[in-house]
Every structure is written in C-alpha cells, then in structure tokens.
Design an enzyme around this catalytic site. Sequence first.
Site, PDB file in Angstrom:
ATOM      1  N   CYS A  69       0.837  -1.196   0.000  1.00 39.92           N
ATOM      2  CA  CYS A  69       0.000   0.000   0.000  1.00 39.92           C
ATOM      3  C   CYS A  69       0.881   1.259   0.000  1.00 39.92           C
ATOM      4  O   CYS A  69       1.569   1.511  -0.984  1.00 39.92           O
ATOM      5  CB  CYS A  69      -0.981  -0.025   1.169  1.00 39.92           C
ATOM      6  SG  CYS A  69      -2.354   1.156   0.978  1.00 39.92           S
TER       7      CYS A  69
ATOM      8  N   HIS B 194      -4.193  -4.611  -0.022  1.00 39.40           N
ATOM      9  CA  HIS B 194      -3.750  -5.157   1.263  1.00 39.40           C
ATOM     10  C   HIS B 194      -3.855  -6.682   1.213  1.00 39.40           C
ATOM     11  O   HIS B 194      -4.955  -7.224   1.350  1.00 39.40           O
ATOM     12  CB  HIS B 194      -4.620  -4.614   2.403  1.00 39.40           C
ATOM     13  CG  HIS B 194      -4.342  -3.192   2.740  1.00 39.40           C
ATOM     14  ND1 HIS B 194      -3.381  -2.824   3.650  1.00 39.40           N
ATOM     15  CD2 HIS B 194      -4.886  -2.047   2.275  1.00 39.40           C
ATOM     16  CE1 HIS B 194      -3.346  -1.511   3.743  1.00 39.40           C
ATOM     17  NE2 HIS B 194      -4.242  -1.011   2.913  1.00 39.40           N
TER      18      HIS B 194
ATOM     19  N   GLU C 270      -3.038  -8.815   3.378  1.00 41.30           N
ATOM     20  CA  GLU C 270      -3.447  -9.343   4.690  1.00 41.30           C
ATOM     21  C   GLU C 270      -4.957  -9.246   4.900  1.00 41.30           C
ATOM     22  O   GLU C 270      -5.507  -9.889   5.800  1.00 41.30           O
ATOM     23  CB  GLU C 270      -2.703  -8.617   5.806  1.00 41.30           C
ATOM     24  CG  GLU C 270      -3.197  -7.218   6.148  1.00 41.30           C
ATOM     25  CD  GLU C 270      -2.712  -6.138   5.205  1.00 41.30           C
ATOM     26  OE1 GLU C 270      -2.971  -4.950   5.498  1.00 41.30           O
ATOM     27  OE2 GLU C 270      -2.089  -6.460   4.165  1.00 41.30           O
TER      28      GLU C 270
END
Length: 206
Positions: free
Chosen positions: A82, A185, A187
Amino acid sequence: MPREVILVDSQLGNLDSVEHALIQVGASVHITNDPDRVATARMVVFPGQGSFGPTTQAIVDGAMGAALRMVVERGDPFLGICLGMQMLFDSSEENGGHAGLGVLPGYVRRFPADMPAGEMPGARMLKIPHVGWNDVQPTNEHFYFTHSYYVIPGQAEDVMWSCRYGRIEFPATVCRGNVFGCQFHPEKSQWSGLRFLRSFILGGRG
C-alpha cells in the site's frame, strides 16, 4: 525451516494483521524499527497505511530510508504494501508534495473527484478513497483496496498486475528484479492475498 522475514515498523500503520498473514504462509517474522537490523535483512516487508507527509519524509531522508535502499540494491527480496509500495517511487503530490525512496521511476497522484460510476447520464460519482474489493488483471482475482492515491509508473514494464477504478487504470502490483509492491492489502484479501504473500516468500511473482 521457515523463511525469516523482517517486517519494518515505521509508524505507518498496524502491523498485527500483516504479521499474522505472513506467519500463516510459513514465514518466521521479526518486527523491527532498527535501521541496522533492516539493513542486514535477507527479506523485507515494508507495509504502510496513511499518507505522505512528515513521517514518510523522515523515513526517506533518514537512516531507515538508507537501510531500505541498501536491501534493494543488494538484491534481497523486498515487498512494499500500500503506502509502502507508493514510497518506492520518486514522489507523491500528496500533502503539498513529498519525495519517495526513488527505487522505481514514477510518481503518485490522487484519484480525480469527477469519476462517474457508469456511462449513463446522471450516474453517481465514485467515492474517493477507493475502498473495498476489486478485480485485478490478469489474475481475475479480487483483492482488497483502500487508497485515495495511485501510482503513475515511469516505466510500463514495472507493472505486473493492474486494476481499474472508474476511468483510471492503475498498478495493483509492481515488480522489478527483487523489488515487489502491491497497492492492495494482501493481509485483508483472504486466500488471494495469502497466495500472493506465499509466492513472495517462496521467491515467485505472486
């Protein structure tokens, strides 16, 4: 044995979810804000949330920026996430303009505010920031994004995957040699994100 990954704590966001995702894909994760430890790392993940400003400028101009460049120049695997990906480039127009690490040529620009959600007259305007799931090409997989700014690369060949928001097509991932970056992202992107991280850990291209 698990691959050791240095997760950089640069005060640019919560590291817990990134750490957890890396552990899920088999990494041995060590979090540090010590530039000396980063400089000697054999694999680095540099996550970031937020915006370009005094904090990012301090990183770029200071010992941490020098350590990050050292990892890149040495040829060890490096992943920016990011804001961490955006910081790989030369500069951003955000908050009056700030320098990046200059690892890759290009700059960061804000999404325009006048993008209609469709082609029909009277279509609503898309919201900025771009938040939520979007499809990434050529993978045809969906990843989770949250950002108001996007990269305009200086060299098209640095773009690995792309995404579209309104009329803007932007890099979802970039790659040059040992350097990788993702605007999404991983995650927060469920199995698609974990596959991407696992491929990075194993030395692949996502």
